[in-house]
Design a protein around this motif. Structure first.
Motif, PDB file in Angstrom:
ATOM      1  N   PHE A   1       3.559   1.077  -8.006  1.00  0.00           N
ATOM      2  CA  PHE A   1       4.753   0.963  -7.178  1.00  0.00           C
ATOM      3  C   PHE A   1       5.605   2.219  -7.334  1.00  0.00           C
ATOM      4  O   PHE A   1       5.819   2.714  -8.445  1.00  0.00           O
ATOM      5  CB  PHE A   1       5.554  -0.284  -7.568  1.00  0.00           C
ATOM      6  CG  PHE A   1       4.797  -1.567  -7.361  1.00  0.00           C
ATOM      7  CD1 PHE A   1       4.248  -1.875  -6.124  1.00  0.00           C
ATOM      8  CD2 PHE A   1       4.608  -2.457  -8.411  1.00  0.00           C
ATOM      9  CE1 PHE A   1       3.543  -3.057  -5.931  1.00  0.00           C
ATOM     10  CE2 PHE A   1       3.905  -3.638  -8.224  1.00  0.00           C
ATOM     11  CZ  PHE A   1       3.368  -3.932  -6.977  1.00  0.00           C
ATOM     12  N   THR A   2       6.077   2.713  -6.234  1.00  0.00           N
ATOM     13  CA  THR A   2       6.911   3.906  -6.205  1.00  0.00           C
ATOM     14  C   THR A   2       8.184   3.601  -5.429  1.00  0.00           C
ATOM     15  O   THR A   2       8.393   2.491  -4.940  1.00  0.00           O
ATOM     16  CB  THR A   2       6.168   5.078  -5.541  1.00  0.00           C
ATOM     17  OG1 THR A   2       5.809   4.698  -4.198  1.00  0.00           O
ATOM     18  CG2 THR A   2       4.889   5.412  -6.305  1.00  0.00           C
ATOM     19  N   TYR A   3       9.007   4.610  -5.299  1.00  0.00           N
ATOM     20  CA  TYR A   3      10.239   4.439  -4.528  1.00  0.00           C
ATOM     21  C   TYR A   3       9.874   4.168  -3.070  1.00  0.00           C
ATOM     22  O   TYR A   3       9.099   4.895  -2.465  1.00  0.00           O
ATOM     23  CB  TYR A   3      11.102   5.692  -4.632  1.00  0.00           C
ATOM     24  CG  TYR A   3      12.321   5.638  -3.738  1.00  0.00           C
ATOM     25  CD1 TYR A   3      13.399   4.827  -4.060  1.00  0.00           C
ATOM     26  CD2 TYR A   3      12.373   6.386  -2.566  1.00  0.00           C
ATOM     27  CE1 TYR A   3      14.519   4.762  -3.241  1.00  0.00           C
ATOM     28  CE2 TYR A   3      13.484   6.328  -1.734  1.00  0.00           C
ATOM     29  CZ  TYR A   3      14.558   5.509  -2.079  1.00  0.00           C
ATOM     30  OH  TYR A   3      15.656   5.445  -1.253  1.00  0.00           O
ATOM     31  N   PHE A   4      10.421   3.087  -2.532  1.00  0.00           N
ATOM     32  CA  PHE A   4      10.119   2.697  -1.153  1.00  0.00           C
ATOM     33  C   PHE A   4      11.313   3.042  -0.271  1.00  0.00           C
ATOM     34  O   PHE A   4      12.415   2.511  -0.453  1.00  0.00           O
ATOM     35  CB  PHE A   4       9.822   1.195  -1.089  1.00  0.00           C
ATOM     36  CG  PHE A   4       9.438   0.709   0.283  1.00  0.00           C
ATOM     37  CD1 PHE A   4       8.229   1.085   0.868  1.00  0.00           C
ATOM     38  CD2 PHE A   4      10.284  -0.120   1.001  1.00  0.00           C
ATOM     39  CE1 PHE A   4       7.880   0.631   2.128  1.00  0.00           C
ATOM     40  CE2 PHE A   4       9.942  -0.573   2.267  1.00  0.00           C
ATOM     41  CZ  PHE A   4       8.735  -0.195   2.830  1.00  0.00           C
ATOM     42  N   GLN A   5      11.081   3.944   0.662  1.00  0.00           N
ATOM     43  CA  GLN A   5      12.152   4.434   1.537  1.00  0.00           C
ATOM     44  C   GLN A   5      12.507   3.387   2.591  1.00  0.00           C
ATOM     45  O   GLN A   5      11.653   2.920   3.339  1.00  0.00           O
ATOM     46  CB  GLN A   5      11.698   5.729   2.233  1.00  0.00           C
ATOM     47  CG  GLN A   5      12.717   6.333   3.178  1.00  0.00           C
ATOM     48  CD  GLN A   5      13.927   6.883   2.445  1.00  0.00           C
ATOM     49  OE1 GLN A   5      13.772   7.533   1.401  1.00  0.00           O
ATOM     50  NE2 GLN A   5      15.118   6.629   2.959  1.00  0.00           N
ATOM     51  N   LYS A   6      13.774   3.030   2.637  1.00  0.00           N
ATOM     52  CA  LYS A   6      14.269   2.109   3.657  1.00  0.00           C
ATOM     53  C   LYS A   6      15.162   2.876   4.624  1.00  0.00           C
ATOM     54  O   LYS A   6      15.920   3.758   4.221  1.00  0.00           O
ATOM     55  CB  LYS A   6      15.037   0.943   3.027  1.00  0.00           C
ATOM     56  CG  LYS A   6      14.161   0.042   2.174  1.00  0.00           C
ATOM     57  CD  LYS A   6      14.831  -1.285   1.870  1.00  0.00           C
ATOM     58  CE  LYS A   6      15.978  -1.119   0.910  1.00  0.00           C
ATOM     59  NZ  LYS A   6      16.564  -2.441   0.525  1.00  0.00           N
TER      60      LYS A   6
ATOM     61  N   GLU B   1       0.825  -1.212   0.000  1.00  0.00           N
ATOM     62  CA  GLU B   1       0.000   0.000   0.000  1.00  0.00           C
ATOM     63  C   GLU B   1       0.857   1.259   0.000  1.00  0.00           C
ATOM     64  O   GLU B   1       0.450   2.299  -0.527  1.00  0.00           O
ATOM     65  CB  GLU B   1      -0.928  -0.022   1.212  1.00  0.00           C
ATOM     66  CG  GLU B   1      -2.063   0.974   1.139  1.00  0.00           C
ATOM     67  CD  GLU B   1      -3.101   0.738   2.231  1.00  0.00           C
ATOM     68  OE1 GLU B   1      -4.253   0.405   1.894  1.00  0.00           O
ATOM     69  OE2 GLU B   1      -2.737   0.878   3.416  1.00  0.00           O
ATOM     70  N   LYS B   2       2.038   1.174   0.568  1.00  0.00           N
ATOM     71  CA  LYS B   2       2.965   2.314   0.579  1.00  0.00           C
ATOM     72  C   LYS B   2       3.758   2.440  -0.723  1.00  0.00           C
ATOM     73  O   LYS B   2       4.583   3.345  -0.871  1.00  0.00           O
ATOM     74  CB  LYS B   2       3.937   2.181   1.747  1.00  0.00           C
ATOM     75  CG  LYS B   2       3.397   2.662   3.091  1.00  0.00           C
ATOM     76  CD  LYS B   2       4.438   2.450   4.180  1.00  0.00           C
ATOM     77  CE  LYS B   2       4.019   3.160   5.466  1.00  0.00           C
ATOM     78  NZ  LYS B   2       4.296   4.609   5.418  1.00  0.00           N
ATOM     79  N   GLY B   3       3.537   1.496  -1.655  1.00  0.00           N
ATOM     80  CA  GLY B   3       4.200   1.574  -2.950  1.00  0.00           C
ATOM     81  C   GLY B   3       5.343   0.615  -3.140  1.00  0.00           C
ATOM     82  O   GLY B   3       6.064   0.691  -4.148  1.00  0.00           O
ATOM     83  N   MET B   4       5.577  -0.300  -2.233  1.00  0.00           N
ATOM     84  CA  MET B   4       6.670  -1.255  -2.354  1.00  0.00           C
ATOM     85  C   MET B   4       6.316  -2.371  -3.323  1.00  0.00           C
ATOM     86  O   MET B   4       5.243  -2.965  -3.231  1.00  0.00           O
ATOM     87  CB  MET B   4       6.996  -1.854  -0.987  1.00  0.00           C
ATOM     88  CG  MET B   4       8.170  -2.821  -1.026  1.00  0.00           C
ATOM     89  SD  MET B   4       8.073  -4.165   0.192  1.00  0.00           S
ATOM     90  CE  MET B   4       6.721  -5.145  -0.440  1.00  0.00           C
ATOM     91  N   ASP B   5       7.226  -2.663  -4.227  1.00  0.00           N
ATOM     92  CA  ASP B   5       7.075  -3.799  -5.127  1.00  0.00           C
ATOM     93  C   ASP B   5       7.822  -4.974  -4.511  1.00  0.00           C
ATOM     94  O   ASP B   5       9.055  -4.951  -4.426  1.00  0.00           O
ATOM     95  CB  ASP B   5       7.663  -3.462  -6.501  1.00  0.00           C
ATOM     96  CG  ASP B   5       7.451  -4.586  -7.508  1.00  0.00           C
ATOM     97  OD1 ASP B   5       7.146  -5.722  -7.086  1.00  0.00           O
ATOM     98  OD2 ASP B   5       7.585  -4.328  -8.719  1.00  0.00           O
ATOM     99  N   PRO B   6       7.136  -6.006  -4.069  1.00  0.00           N
ATOM    100  CA  PRO B   6       7.819  -7.101  -3.376  1.00  0.00           C
ATOM    101  C   PRO B   6       8.798  -7.877  -4.251  1.00  0.00           C
ATOM    102  O   PRO B   6       9.705  -8.527  -3.734  1.00  0.00           O
ATOM    103  CB  PRO B   6       6.673  -7.999  -2.911  1.00  0.00           C
ATOM    104  CG  PRO B   6       5.528  -7.670  -3.801  1.00  0.00           C
ATOM    105  CD  PRO B   6       5.680  -6.233  -4.147  1.00  0.00           C
ATOM    106  N   ASP B   7       8.632  -7.784  -5.577  1.00  0.00           N
ATOM    107  CA  ASP B   7       9.535  -8.515  -6.470  1.00  0.00           C
ATOM    108  C   ASP B   7      10.833  -7.756  -6.744  1.00  0.00           C
ATOM    109  O   ASP B   7      11.840  -8.369  -7.119  1.00  0.00           O
ATOM    110  CB  ASP B   7       8.842  -8.813  -7.804  1.00  0.00           C
ATOM    111  CG  ASP B   7       7.784  -9.898  -7.668  1.00  0.00           C
ATOM    112  OD1 ASP B   7       7.781 -10.594  -6.634  1.00  0.00           O
ATOM    113  OD2 ASP B   7       6.945 -10.036  -8.578  1.00  0.00           O
TER     114      ASP B   7
END
Length: 717
Positions: free
Chosen positions: A652-657, A395-401
């Protein structure tokens, strides 16, 4: 000796005089009673004749001003196929029926023995009163009552049994008014549905079930006569505890029927020869599916209140499928077949409606458990909670692949969720289930491995509070618990029912349906309460997010820790869960048709399951096979349906880690057959070729084919 004889003579003379004096007093008292009662009857007759003509005896002699005593009625519960599940008993067992639903012998026997002039008098039988009076005086005790059926009905429903002259007058007045207002048929039917027949049975239907395990319409002449004779003295004539007295009373009823012409002499002789043939009923005590039944009671009481549920005479039609219950119990017992095995629970709900189709628990060697393991228990969720982390991250835009983490021992040292504990010397350190690590892997691969170290980092990046709110959105009750750093690894406690309903949300494309056990309630009036017919649903996820979760968990069911759960026909998805100490093990999975949660553990506490059938329990070792056996049966014959395709795919967007601590990057040893040298390398992963059953996604790399580590490692050749 002389003095002794004189004393004896004196005592004999004394007692003889006393006995004669008592006899004279009794005769005078009888005469007085006769006189008083004759006068009373005359006065009442005159008064009531006048009052019946229009004058009011008192303000209390008004049918509209009084309310019937609440006798109550049992509530009956039925399964989805209409089969009987059990009774929610009232303080008094009662099930009202019409005269047409009774054996014809019942009203005839009742009128014959209780009120032979019932169809001739107007509520008060003056002839009957005098006849009873004469019988009582002749016997020197009360041997025959003078109350009519109408008077008894008034007493049972309105005035109570207070023995006062005012009450007697009011009872007589109300009886006349009731006889004037109601037809005889209604009076008799109401009486037969409210009079007490002993052993908590009120009304003929409850009496027939209590003594003969049959409906009132099916009673024979002998059985009807027995029941008709009970109201005069239910405890004295109780056939279960005093059969001889019951037979004598039955003979009196049959004699009255013969004298009144209701039966012929051959019928009389036949009935007199019959033995009691009692068959005490269990309909008011027998309950099928006890765990589900207790949940139904909770649901009803939350809407109607406890008193209405237990006294209101409801007819409750539920969602449970008996054949699914059989399949669930069989799946558990087939897998856990030893008396010392842990318990297991299954809850299965219908996505999109929330209808509970199965709810059961099996505790080997223990049939006395009263705690509902399926809905009331709260046990740690283990890795099944990772699904909520996954949904929140997508939901936050993370692509699990395409989002990668390092699989390695992880220690959280900083940030609002860990820093205080780290400084206090209590660092949160995370490792995998089996101590193996994969190096750099995608979130999809980490899901299939059930990698704790990756999901610990992902949980912190998403936010434990966000994961907490996601679980609540999906209907998981977390009351009294707070978000913590380890929430994504399943440190919070949940129930199988909540997890089944939460996972059903993904199967229905993001629509949460509140679980329900009831589809229809018929009120005593015959009106159907329609509030139960419409599912309580709410969209809590976008179609795209639900679809992506289905994609990842579907791969997990094929290649990951859920391997072996499916039947090879109906596409399924799911996630295993095992707590650190092996005290709880889960598999929560779903198809388009059913979402089913399987839990396994010891009800008495968090006891490690380290040696069950020779192995430690994990989500894949026992819950997955149980789930497979159950779902294989309930899906049999249903068409295979793929999961819903979303109107729009997730963006999917940039997911901040973030940085939350340090990783102890390790590698795993592998041994090749071409050399005797052991080399240390990062364990590689490969990808499967997309198939019709597993088409992959457009624009996304397919998942890893070789899945190692985690709960229930499976290697796909």
């Amino acid at each position: 000796m002389a003095p002794r004889r004189e004393v004896d003579a004196f005592l004999a003379h004394h007692f003889n005089r006393k006995r004669k004096r008592i006899q004279r007093q009794r005769q005078r008292r009888r005469a007085g009673v006769v006189l008083v009662l004759v006068i009373a009857v005359g006065v009442i007759a005159v008064l009531l004749a006048g009052f019946g003509a229009g004058a009011a005896l008192s303000e209390s002699c008004s049918l509209s001003s009084l309310r019937p005593v609440d006798i109550g009625a049992n509530t009956f519960v039925y399964a989805a196929d209409g089969s009987f599940l059990g009774t929610i008993p009232a303080d008094h067992n009662r099930e009202p029926v019409s005269l047409d639903q009774m054996s014809g012998w019942l009203p005839e026997a009742t009128v014959a023995v209780e009120d032979r002039r019932f169809y001739q008098h107007g509520g008060i039988d003056y002839v009957g009163i005098l006849r009873a009076l004469w019988a009582d005086v002749s016997a020197g005790k009360v041997v025959e009552g003078g109350s009519t059926i109408t008077q008894q009905l008034v007493r049972n429903m309105y005035t109570g049994r207070e023995q006062t002259f005012e009450r007697k007058i009011k009872e007589a007045c109300l009886a006349i008014k009731l006889a004037d207002r109601w037809p005889k048929r209604r009076i008799l039917q109401t009486y037969l549905n409210t009079v007490y027949y002993g052993n908590h049975a009120y009304g003929v239907e409850a009496a027939a079930e209590t003594y003969f395990s049959r409906r009132a319409r099916n009673l024979t002449l002998a059985q009807a006569a027995l029941i008709a004779g009970l109201p005069q003295a239910p405890s004295i004539y109780d056939p279960l505890h005093n059969p001889k007295a019951a037979l004598l009373r039955r003979a009196e009823v049959l004699q009255a029927m013969l004298m009144g012409g209701e039966i012929t002499r051959p019928q009389y002789r036949w009935a007199m020869r019959q033995k009691l043939h009692l068959k005490p009923g269990k309909i008011y005590t027998r309950i099928k599916q006890p765990y589900f039944f207790s949940y139904v009671i909770d649901e009803l009481e939350s809407v109607y209140g406890a008193n209405t549920v237990r006294e209101g005479g409801l007819r409750v039609y539920t969602t449970i499928e008996p054949k699914f219950q059989v399949a669930a119990n069989s799946a558990i017992r087939e897998t856990l077949d030893q008396p010392n095995d842990p318990a297991a629970a299954i809850v299965s709900v219908e996505p999109g409606t929330g209808a509970i189709r199965a709810m059961t628990a099996v505790i080997p060697g223990n049939r006395s458990n009263q705690f509902n393991l399926t809905s009331q228990s709260a046990r740690q969720a283990g890795s099944t909670f990772k699904t909520f982390v996954l949904a929140a991250a997508i939901e936050k835009g993370m692509d699990p692949d395409t989002t990668y983490y390092t699989s390695a021992p992880f220690t959280c040292t900083t940030g609002p969720w860990c820093e205080d504990d780290y400084k206090a010397g209590k660092p949160w350190t995370v490792s995998t289930y089996d101590g193996t690590y994969a190096g750099t892997i995608s979130v999809t691969s980490a899901t299939l491995r059930s990698d704790n170290t990756v999901y610990a980092q992902l949980t912190l990046d998403v936010g434990p509070d966000v994961v907490y709110r996601m679980a609540e959105r999906l209907g998981v009750n977390l009351t009294g618990q707070k978000p913590v750093a380890s929430i994504g690894l399943g440190s919070l406690s949940v129930s199988p029912l909540d997890m089944a309903a939460a996972y059903a949300t993904f199967a229905s494309g993001g629509i949460y349906a509140r679980p329900t056990a009831i589809r229809k309630v018929i009120l005593p009036s015959g009106k159907v309460d329609k509030t139960w017919s419409k599912p309580q649903t709410k969209r809590v996820l976008s179609q795209g997010v639900a679809w992506e979760v289905n994609h990842v968990l579907g791969l997990n069911a094929q290649y990951g820790t859920g391997y072996g759960s499916g039947d090879g026909i109906h596409p399924n998805a799911g996630k295993t869960g095992t707590t650190t100490d092996h005290a709880d093990a889960w598999f929560d999975g779903y198809t388009r048709d059913f979402s089913t949660a399987v839990w396994m553990g010891y009800p008495s506490g968090e006891i490690p399951m380290l040696d069950v059938h020779g192995e430690a329990v994990a989500g894949a070792t026992f819950p997955v096979p149980i789930w497979h056996l159950y779902m294989e049966q309930v899906e049999k014959g249903l068409p295979a349906r793929p999961f819903l395709t979303p109107v729009s795919y997730p963006k999917f967007t940039y997911f901040q880690k973030g940085y939350w601590g340090y990783l102890a990057v390790q590698t795993t040893p592998t041994t090749t057959t071409s050399t005797t040298t052991t080399t240390t390398t990062a364990k590689s992963v490969t990808t499967p070729i997309p198939t019709e059953q597993n088409p992959g996604r457009r624009g996304s790399p397919p998942p890893p084919h070789v899945v190692a580590g985690g709960s229930g490692t499976r290697l796909i050749p």
